[in-house]
Design a protein around this motif. Structure first.
Motif, PDB file in Angstrom:
ATOM      1  N   GLN A 101      73.858  13.715 -38.138  1.00  0.00           N
ATOM      2  CA  GLN A 101      72.906  12.664 -38.494  1.00  0.00           C
ATOM      3  C   GLN A 101      71.457  13.140 -38.541  1.00  0.00           C
ATOM      4  N   PHE A 102      71.137  14.200 -37.789  1.00  0.00           N
ATOM      5  CA  PHE A 102      69.743  14.633 -37.681  1.00  0.00           C
ATOM      6  C   PHE A 102      69.609  16.110 -38.009  1.00  0.00           C
ATOM      7  N   GLU A 103      68.454  16.449 -38.590  1.00  0.00           N
ATOM      8  CA  GLU A 103      68.159  17.826 -38.919  1.00  0.00           C
ATOM      9  C   GLU A 103      67.218  18.411 -37.880  1.00  0.00           C
ATOM     10  N   GLY A 104      67.147  19.711 -37.857  1.00  0.00           N
ATOM     11  CA  GLY A 104      66.184  20.389 -37.008  1.00  0.00           C
ATOM     12  C   GLY A 104      66.705  20.660 -35.614  1.00  0.00           C
ATOM     13  N   ASP A 105      65.793  21.187 -34.820  1.00  0.00           N
ATOM     14  CA  ASP A 105      66.124  21.548 -33.446  1.00  0.00           C
ATOM     15  C   ASP A 105      65.726  20.388 -32.537  1.00  0.00           C
ATOM     16  N   PHE A 106      66.686  19.757 -31.946  1.00  0.00           N
ATOM     17  CA  PHE A 106      66.381  18.638 -31.053  1.00  0.00           C
ATOM     18  C   PHE A 106      67.137  18.803 -29.757  1.00  0.00           C
ATOM     19  N   LYS A 107      66.656  18.104 -28.751  1.00  0.00           N
ATOM     20  CA  LYS A 107      67.265  18.165 -27.426  1.00  0.00           C
ATOM     21  C   LYS A 107      67.357  16.741 -26.890  1.00  0.00           C
ATOM     22  N   LEU A 108      68.504  16.387 -26.355  1.00  0.00           N
ATOM     23  CA  LEU A 108      68.677  15.063 -25.777  1.00  0.00           C
ATOM     24  C   LEU A 108      67.964  14.978 -24.436  1.00  0.00           C
ATOM     25  N   LYS A 109      67.294  13.854 -24.229  1.00  0.00           N
ATOM     26  CA  LYS A 109      66.662  13.574 -22.948  1.00  0.00           C
ATOM     27  C   LYS A 109      67.010  12.134 -22.587  1.00  0.00           C
ATOM     28  N   PHE A 110      67.302  11.919 -21.314  1.00  0.00           N
ATOM     29  CA  PHE A 110      67.626  10.585 -20.822  1.00  0.00           C
ATOM     30  C   PHE A 110      66.626  10.243 -19.726  1.00  0.00           C
TER      31      PHE A 110
END
Length: 142
Positions: free
Chosen positions: A5-14
């Motif tokens: 669903q998403f492009e690029g470098d991402f990181k999940l944060k809660f």
């Protein structure tokens, strides 16, 4: 699924305020949220496996004030529904439905839930007093 669903470098944060671990804000008294990384997905998976323990004596979070209040609310709601059912008529049906829908107003967790709960309790008392006294004017009509 997120990669699709998403492009690029991402990181999940809660951002969570687990009642067992979170510290209270000295000014507000509310639990302070903390940042948790993507490893929480594994923790959520582990917690999900223990879902069957909810509401039992083995529930690790069952002793928290919030959980105890939730269980008390269930009993209050059942008693209220029993009372309404015993006095239900065509004339008071609309007001009874408003009373039955009050739990829909209780949202969130922690201090957010506490605020909504206080408001819902006040609304419940007002509507129940109207129902019991025969003042069948729904609040929505005011």
């Amino acid at each position: 699924k997120l990669d699709a669903q998403f492009e690029g470098d991402f990181k999940l944060k809660f951002y969570l305020a687990p009642p067992i671990f979170a510290k209270k804000d000295p000014e507000t008294g509310h639990l302070k949220k903390q940042e948790f990384g993507p490893w929480m997905m594994k923790a959520f998976g582990i917690l999900a496996k223990f879902k069957a323990l909810r509401g039992t004596p083995l529930d690790p979070f069952g002793k928290t004030e919030e959980r105890q209040a939730e269980r008390a609310l269930i009993g209050e709601y059942e008693a209220t529904m029993t009372e309404l059912a015993g006095a239900l008529t065509r004339d008071n049906l609309t007001l009874a439905v408003e009373i039955a829908e009050i739990p829909e107003h209780i949202r969130g967790f922690g201090h957010v839930k506490e605020r909504h709960l206080a408001s819902a309790k006040s609304l419940r008392e007002d509507l129940l007093n109207r129902f019991r006294s025969g003042d069948l004017t729904p609040l929505a009509a005011e």
